[in-house]
Design a protein around this motif. Structure first.
Motif, PDB file in Angstrom:
ATOM      1  N   GLY A 196       0.821  -1.197   0.000  1.00 33.39           N
ATOM      2  CA  GLY A 196       0.000   0.000   0.000  1.00 33.39           C
ATOM      3  C   GLY A 196       0.854   1.246   0.000  1.00 33.39           C
ATOM      4  O   GLY A 196       2.079   1.193   0.153  1.00 33.39           O
ATOM      5  N   ASN A 197       0.211   2.380  -0.165  1.00 32.16           N
ATOM      6  CA  ASN A 197       0.880   3.671  -0.120  1.00 32.16           C
ATOM      7  C   ASN A 197       0.774   4.204   1.303  1.00 32.16           C
ATOM      8  O   ASN A 197      -0.225   4.792   1.693  1.00 32.16           O
ATOM      9  N   TRP A 198       1.827   3.999   2.091  1.00 33.04           N
ATOM     10  CA  TRP A 198       1.798   4.297   3.513  1.00 33.04           C
ATOM     11  C   TRP A 198       2.367   5.689   3.800  1.00 33.04           C
ATOM     12  O   TRP A 198       3.347   6.105   3.202  1.00 33.04           O
ATOM     13  N   THR A 199       1.752   6.377   4.775  1.00 37.99           N
ATOM     14  CA  THR A 199       2.241   7.665   5.263  1.00 37.99           C
ATOM     15  C   THR A 199       2.419   7.574   6.769  1.00 37.99           C
ATOM     16  O   THR A 199       1.474   7.226   7.492  1.00 37.99           O
ATOM     17  N   MET A 200       3.636   7.869   7.256  1.00 40.50           N
ATOM     18  CA  MET A 200       3.862   7.820   8.697  1.00 40.50           C
ATOM     19  C   MET A 200       3.117   8.969   9.375  1.00 40.50           C
ATOM     20  O   MET A 200       3.221  10.127   8.980  1.00 40.50           O
ATOM     21  N   THR A 201       2.350   8.631  10.404  1.00 40.03           N
ATOM     22  CA  THR A 201       1.548   9.617  11.125  1.00 40.03           C
ATOM     23  C   THR A 201       2.031   9.854  12.546  1.00 40.03           C
ATOM     24  O   THR A 201       1.647  10.840  13.176  1.00 40.03           O
ATOM     25  N   PHE A 202       2.856   8.950  13.067  1.00 41.20           N
ATOM     26  CA  PHE A 202       3.351   9.080  14.441  1.00 41.20           C
ATOM     27  C   PHE A 202       4.702   8.389  14.526  1.00 41.20           C
ATOM     28  O   PHE A 202       4.882   7.293  14.002  1.00 41.20           O
ATOM     29  N   GLU A 203       5.650   9.027  15.206  1.00 41.34           N
ATOM     30  CA  GLU A 203       6.943   8.402  15.467  1.00 41.34           C
ATOM     31  C   GLU A 203       7.547   9.004  16.713  1.00 41.34           C
ATOM     32  O   GLU A 203       7.578  10.222  16.877  1.00 41.34           O
ATOM     33  N   ASP A 204       8.018   8.148  17.604  1.00 40.66           N
ATOM     34  CA  ASP A 204       8.790   8.593  18.757  1.00 40.66           C
ATOM     35  C   ASP A 204       9.927   7.611  18.975  1.00 40.66           C
ATOM     36  O   ASP A 204       9.704   6.417  19.176  1.00 40.66           O
ATOM     37  N   ASN A 205      11.167   8.139  18.905  1.00 42.86           N
ATOM     38  CA  ASN A 205      12.365   7.338  19.136  1.00 42.86           C
ATOM     39  C   ASN A 205      12.960   7.576  20.517  1.00 42.86           C
ATOM     40  O   ASN A 205      14.056   7.108  20.801  1.00 42.86           O
ATOM     41  N   PHE A 206      12.257   8.345  21.362  1.00 46.20           N
ATOM     42  CA  PHE A 206      12.639   8.572  22.756  1.00 46.20           C
ATOM     43  C   PHE A 206      14.056   9.119  22.875  1.00 46.20           C
ATOM     44  O   PHE A 206      14.897   8.590  23.606  1.00 46.20           O
ATOM     45  N   ASP A 207      14.303  10.186  22.130  1.00 47.12           N
ATOM     46  CA  ASP A 207      15.644  10.757  22.089  1.00 47.12           C
ATOM     47  C   ASP A 207      15.910  11.777  23.195  1.00 47.12           C
ATOM     48  O   ASP A 207      17.044  12.205  23.369  1.00 47.12           O
ATOM     49  N   GLY A 208      14.898  12.204  23.946  1.00 43.41           N
ATOM     50  CA  GLY A 208      15.094  13.213  24.972  1.00 43.41           C
ATOM     51  C   GLY A 208      15.380  12.613  26.332  1.00 43.41           C
ATOM     52  O   GLY A 208      15.693  11.429  26.469  1.00 43.41           O
ATOM     53  N   GLU A 220      11.878  -2.476  27.888  1.00 41.54           N
ATOM     54  CA  GLU A 220      12.645  -1.454  27.159  1.00 41.54           C
ATOM     55  C   GLU A 220      12.012  -1.270  25.782  1.00 41.54           C
ATOM     56  O   GLU A 220      11.923  -2.208  25.001  1.00 41.54           O
ATOM     57  N   VAL A 221      11.589  -0.039  25.509  1.00 44.96           N
ATOM     58  CA  VAL A 221      10.913   0.273  24.251  1.00 44.96           C
ATOM     59  C   VAL A 221      11.817   1.157  23.410  1.00 44.96           C
ATOM     60  O   VAL A 221      12.212   2.245  23.845  1.00 44.96           O
ATOM     61  N   ASP A 222      12.126   0.706  22.211  1.00 41.92           N
ATOM     62  CA  ASP A 222      13.050   1.422  21.333  1.00 41.92           C
ATOM     63  C   ASP A 222      12.345   2.520  20.550  1.00 41.92           C
ATOM     64  O   ASP A 222      12.859   3.617  20.396  1.00 41.92           O
ATOM     65  N   TYR A 223      11.169   2.227  20.016  1.00 39.63           N
ATOM     66  CA  TYR A 223      10.419   3.229  19.268  1.00 39.63           C
ATOM     67  C   TYR A 223       8.954   2.833  19.201  1.00 39.63           C
ATOM     68  O   TYR A 223       8.581   1.674  19.444  1.00 39.63           O
ATOM     69  N   VAL A 224       8.116   3.791  18.848  1.00 36.49           N
ATOM     70  CA  VAL A 224       6.713   3.548  18.519  1.00 36.49           C
ATOM     71  C   VAL A 224       6.411   4.319  17.244  1.00 36.49           C
ATOM     72  O   VAL A 224       6.781   5.500  17.118  1.00 36.49           O
ATOM     73  N   ARG A 225       5.736   3.665  16.294  1.00 31.93           N
ATOM     74  CA  ARG A 225       5.412   4.302  15.008  1.00 31.93           C
ATOM     75  C   ARG A 225       4.000   3.925  14.580  1.00 31.93           C
ATOM     76  O   ARG A 225       3.478   2.876  14.979  1.00 31.93           O
ATOM     77  N   ALA A 226       3.423   4.779  13.768  1.00 34.93           N
ATOM     78  CA  ALA A 226       2.113   4.493  13.182  1.00 34.93           C
ATOM     79  C   ALA A 226       2.070   5.064  11.771  1.00 34.93           C
ATOM     80  O   ALA A 226       2.727   6.071  11.476  1.00 34.93           O
ATOM     81  N   TRP A 227       1.325   4.397  10.922  1.00 34.62           N
ATOM     82  CA  TRP A 227       1.146   4.817   9.528  1.00 34.62           C
ATOM     83  C   TRP A 227      -0.343   4.788   9.180  1.00 34.62           C
ATOM     84  O   TRP A 227      -1.110   4.020   9.760  1.00 34.62           O
ATOM     85  N   SER A 228      -0.711   5.579   8.204  1.00 35.67           N
ATOM     86  CA  SER A 228      -2.019   5.447   7.570  1.00 35.67           C
ATOM     87  C   SER A 228      -1.773   5.002   6.130  1.00 35.67           C
ATOM     88  O   SER A 228      -0.694   5.242   5.562  1.00 35.67           O
ATOM     89  N   ARG A 229      -2.794   4.388   5.523  1.00 33.38           N
ATOM     90  CA  ARG A 229      -2.633   3.870   4.167  1.00 33.38           C
ATOM     91  C   ARG A 229      -3.692   4.451   3.248  1.00 33.38           C
ATOM     92  O   ARG A 229      -4.881   4.479   3.604  1.00 33.38           O
ATOM     93  N   ASP A 230      -3.237   4.939   2.104  1.00 32.21           N
ATOM     94  CA  ASP A 230      -4.171   5.399   1.092  1.00 32.21           C
ATOM     95  C   ASP A 230      -4.847   4.194   0.452  1.00 32.21           C
ATOM     96  O   ASP A 230      -4.179   3.252   0.007  1.00 32.21           O
ATOM     97  N   VAL A 231      -6.154   4.219   0.432  1.00 23.36           N
ATOM     98  CA  VAL A 231      -6.917   3.115  -0.166  1.00 23.36           C
ATOM     99  C   VAL A 231      -7.405   3.543  -1.544  1.00 23.36           C
ATOM    100  O   VAL A 231      -8.061   4.581  -1.683  1.00 23.36           O
ATOM    101  N   PRO A 232      -7.081   2.777  -2.606  1.00 22.43           N
ATOM    102  CA  PRO A 232      -7.502   3.145  -3.970  1.00 22.43           C
ATOM    103  C   PRO A 232      -9.013   3.271  -4.087  1.00 22.43           C
ATOM    104  O   PRO A 232      -9.741   2.531  -3.450  1.00 22.43           O
TER     105      PRO A 232
END
Length: 489
Positions: free
Chosen positions: A86-98, A477-489
């Motif tokens: 699918g055509n994915w777009t990242m909508t959320f990302e946290d790599n806990f860099d702070g 121990e959590v390294d990252y959290v991510r989320a994507w949305s997908r364009d539906v044809p």
């Protein structure tokens, strides 16, 4: 041919390089480090042929001084698209860099002031460092809400910060498999209804520390309660910005505060003076040459009201004070802010400060809502075990659920696994390390936007309630959290 494998720890090599007849050093985990007596450019040139990344994150080269460089696994896992097409777009990302949770992404707890299991939710057990968030379960007494617990652990969520309907949700986690711990990555419904928005109020206070010298041995924030709703629970947070003043601050331009609260206030009563220990925070602010700023808030929809005297109060002894080693400071600025149609109004000249959060039935698992457990495990199961589950129609007599049952995972070199969920109308597919491990197709699949939770609860079922104190503390121990949305044809 000489091959060296660093599974965990540091290999330090002085003088000549360690390669004989085409040999190589294999770095096999994120906790493996190779130190060479060479230049950064020379070490970089060896990557891929003589220094091998056996994790897949990429390798970083750092000059550590004394003529040595260190080669280590990159702390940021490369981003790849979800495993379904699918055509994915990242909508959320946290790599806990702070050094603390990002308040734009997270809060301690979920939509309510509670946590399942045998442990209280404590911000002291949620540590952000080295590109990870570590949630720690330990044998320690803690008061949380209106209850006292013999164990402390943690839970965080994106409630009121991020919610999404459908898409792909992913995290990378490793944890200590100790009987009694219950790590989980999951979602809950969020319909976006948070009650009477105009009722939301938060209070802000700032003190100038320029006249105080380090070291200090004590610091107490003192607040006078002028009125309070019975059995309220409120929290004191540290402000993350100094760029506000009481004459212009509003709900829409208020400074952010760190999600990890400094103190919990339970059931304050009119006439009471609240005495809050803030020494660790004030001491750090002094070391950094900064002022001390506090927010007092209820973010858990308890619908209780707290009224505090401000610095404009006509009774001088009621005014807020910060007492540092016996020296009393009055605030330079204090104010409360109000949401909704009052979000651009200023209340900095009022003689009182108000705190309140309204209630809204936003997270029910009835009427299309659903709890979706992408990953949960019980410590009693041991390493490399998980299950997926869905729950709906409440948690009482009408409760319904379906799940994968317990799954055995292929071990990884560093103990991490990547857990993901593809959620679309009528279908949920769960993934571990890029491989689909369970699928549920049904028209009852959640159709309500949902928020993300990470928790290290304690207890559960399957004899996991028999907590193994001898092997605590245990860490998720959590390294990252991510989320994507997908364009539906």
């Amino acid at each position: 041919t000489l091959k060296m494998y660093i599974n965990e720890g540091t290999l330090k090599i002085s003088g000549s390089t360690p390669y004989v007849n085409g040999g190589a050093v294999y770095i096999k985990s994120v906790d493996s480090y190779l130190q060479l007596q060479t230049s950064p450019s020379a070490a970089t040139a060896l990557i891929g042929t003589k220094i091998i990344d056996d994790v897949g994150n990429g390798l970083d080269v750092t000059d550590i001084g004394g003529g040595y460089v260190q080669v280590s696994v990159s702390s940021v896992v490369p981003v790849s698209d979800p495993p379904e097409s699918g055509n994915w777009t990242m909508t959320f990302e946290d790599n806990f860099d702070g050094g603390y949770l990002d308040p734009n992404n997270w809060r301690v707890g979920g939509h309510w002031l509670g946590i399942a299991g045998s442990a209280g939710n404590s911000p002291d057990n949620i540590i952000v460092e080295n590109g990870k968030v570590n949630v720690i379960a330990e044998k320690r007494s803690v008061d949380f809400g209106s209850s006292s617990y013999s164990y402390a652990s943690g839970e965080i969520s994106t409630f009121q910060q991020f919610r999404q309907k459908y898409g792909y949700f992913e995290t990378r986690i490793r944890y200590d498999a100790v009987t009694g711990v219950w790590p989980a990555f999951w979602t809950m419904p969020d319909r976006g209804y948070y009650g009477w928005v105009e009722g939301q109020r938060e209070s802000l206070i700032r003190f100038d520390l320029s006249g105080i010298s380090q070291p200090i041995s004590s610091a107490q924030l003192k607040l006078k309660v002028t009125s309070a709703t019975a059995n309220g629970v409120f929290h004191v947070y540290r402000l993350l910005s100094d760029s506000w003043d009481e004459d212009t601050v509003t709900w829409n331009n208020k400074p952010a505060y760190a999600p990890e609260w400094l103190s919990e206030i339970f059931s304050p009563v009119a006439g009471e003076e609240l005495v809050i220990d803030v020494w660790p925070y004030v001491s750090l602010q002094l070391e950094d040459g900064k002022n001390a700023g506090f927010a007092i808030a209820d973010i858990y929809m308890l619908e209780k009201t707290l009224t505090l005297a401000s610095k404009e109060n006509t009774t001088a002894s009621y005014r807020p004070r910060l007492v540092i080693d016996g020296v009393e400071l009055l605030p330079d600025d204090d104010a409360y802010v109000r949401a909704g149609s009052y979000a651009n109004d200023n209340f900095g000249s009022d003689s009182t400060m108000l705190v309140k959060d309204s209630w809204g039935d936003t997270s029910s698992t009835f009427s299309g809502g659903m709890e979706m457990d992408i990953m949960e495990s019980l410590g009693i199961w041991g390493d490399n075990k998980t299950q997926h589950a869905l729950h709906w129609d409440g948690y009482g007599s009408q409760h319904q659920s379906v799940g994968s049952s317990k799954l055995t995972l292929t071990p990884t070199s560093d103990g991490y696994h990547v857990y993901g969920m593809h959620w679309e109308p009528g279908r949920v597919a769960m993934y571990v390390d890029g491989v689909m491990t369970w699928e549920y197709i049904n028209s009852r699949v959640c159709s309500v936007a949902s928020y993300i939770l990470l928790s290290l609860q304690m207890g559960g079922w399957d004899n996991n309630w028999n907590i193994d104190d001898a092997n605590l503390p245990a860490t998720m121990e959590v390294d990252y959290v991510r989320a994507w949305s997908r364009d539906v044809p």
